[in-house]
Design an enzyme around this catalytic site. Sequence first.
Site, PDB file in Angstrom:
ATOM      1  N   ASP A   1       0.931  -1.215   0.084  1.00 11.07           N
ATOM      2  CA  ASP A   1      -0.019  -0.111  -0.005  1.00 11.07           C
ATOM      3  C   ASP A   1       0.831   1.207   0.034  1.00 11.07           C
ATOM      4  O   ASP A   1       0.473   2.123   0.956  1.00 11.07           O
ATOM      5  CB  ASP A   1      -0.818   0.057   1.077  1.00 11.07           C
ATOM      6  CG  ASP A   1      -2.186   0.937   1.172  1.00 11.07           C
ATOM      7  OD1 ASP A   1      -2.228   1.318  -0.023  1.00 11.07           O
ATOM      8  OD2 ASP A   1      -2.798   1.277   2.067  1.00 11.07           O
ATOM      9  N   LEU A   2       1.804   1.383  -1.018  1.00 10.46           N
ATOM     10  CA  LEU A   2       2.788   2.596  -1.075  1.00 10.46           C
ATOM     11  C   LEU A   2       1.764   3.587  -1.725  1.00 10.46           C
ATOM     12  O   LEU A   2       2.099   3.969  -3.056  1.00 10.46           O
ATOM     13  CB  LEU A   2       3.823   2.080  -1.820  1.00 10.46           C
ATOM     14  CG  LEU A   2       4.891   1.261  -0.781  1.00 10.46           C
ATOM     15  CD1 LEU A   2       6.174   0.974  -1.605  1.00 10.46           C
ATOM     16  CD2 LEU A   2       5.361   1.620   0.439  1.00 10.46           C
TER      17      LEU A   2
END
Length: 377
Positions: free
Chosen positions: A230-231
């Site tokens: 979840d960058l």
Amino acid sequence: MSSGNDCRAQTFTKPALSEKAAAELVDRVFGLKVSWLRPLPSYDDQNFHVRVLRSGAGAGGAEEYVLKITNSQDSQEPDLIQVQTQAMMFLSAEGFPSATPCLTKDGKIMSLESGDTGAGNTKYMVRLLTYLPGTPVAKIATNAQILYEIGKLAASLDKALAEKFHHPSVKSLHRGQFIWNLANVPLLEQYIYALGQNKYRAVVEQVIEQFKGKVIPKLSSFRACINHGDLNDHNILVDRSPAPLQGPQYRVSGILDFSDMSYGYYVFEVAIAIMYMMIESADPLGVGGHVLAGFESVVPLTAPERGALFLLVSGRFAQSLVIAAHTARLYPDNSDYLMVTARTGWKHLMAMFEAGQEAVESRWFETAQVYAHGAPA
């Protein structure tokens, strides 16, 4: 921005502690006195920015933390939260700007606690994490330099986890039905109702079908690793150092939210980073080449991985947009935060499909090739 630990996104309970209860929790569990506390936006957990009074600390005895109260479903998987927290500690020790936990009064990195009075028997896993300074990427005008750095960060993080991180509970990261794992795009079919009947739904259905036919059969040829997962543009913090002749230069100062960590593939991480860096960009279709160049400076992609990149980016758009629409129906009070990606996400996904895979990937690969020759694009 996970929405539960498997495909049953509606089964979790988001914590709803009052500020008073949160402050009392910090005192009771961690033995720290809160001087002030304020809520932070969140998807399905509850987070507070906390300043505590602590003897011997700098700034007049004050220290800042994030109190993270995990949703009820993920709280039932202590091994998973344990390994995510240990991964954060490992990355911090390796020089990555990752938060680390403050220990509880009995020396643990987390504690299972009840919610407010009247919340029944619901229990939530609680951690107090160091507060990381910086500006979310969502709040800056991105340039080629920071996009390259984000790509490089994504590859370096995955490589460090794959090669050096060991933990007895690491098997808990094999989250087979986790809705946010990029391999699980086909699971979106059970939530697509939330889009109604329109052109957006038709594009998502197309993404899912192409994903089934062209990506799923290739998964065994991709190189496996542990993904942060979840960058996004709110989970990466940056500091700015002025360089007037070259424009603003940035460095990554913080990596947030490891709750979507799972086993996946290197190419998943770069696809996720590309998708989220497109959200606020003035040139969304041009973003991918800079992120890809940074990633490939550490982990060059193979031909099959490159060939899947367009559909992986499209698949992440579909995940974010469909699950946000579904979850916003369940939690309308949190819809502003849940739908943050949707404000521009639909426009970017439609633009990708209008341009076509060949044109978009050609642009990405040509930009990355310029970096490969030693000159920034």
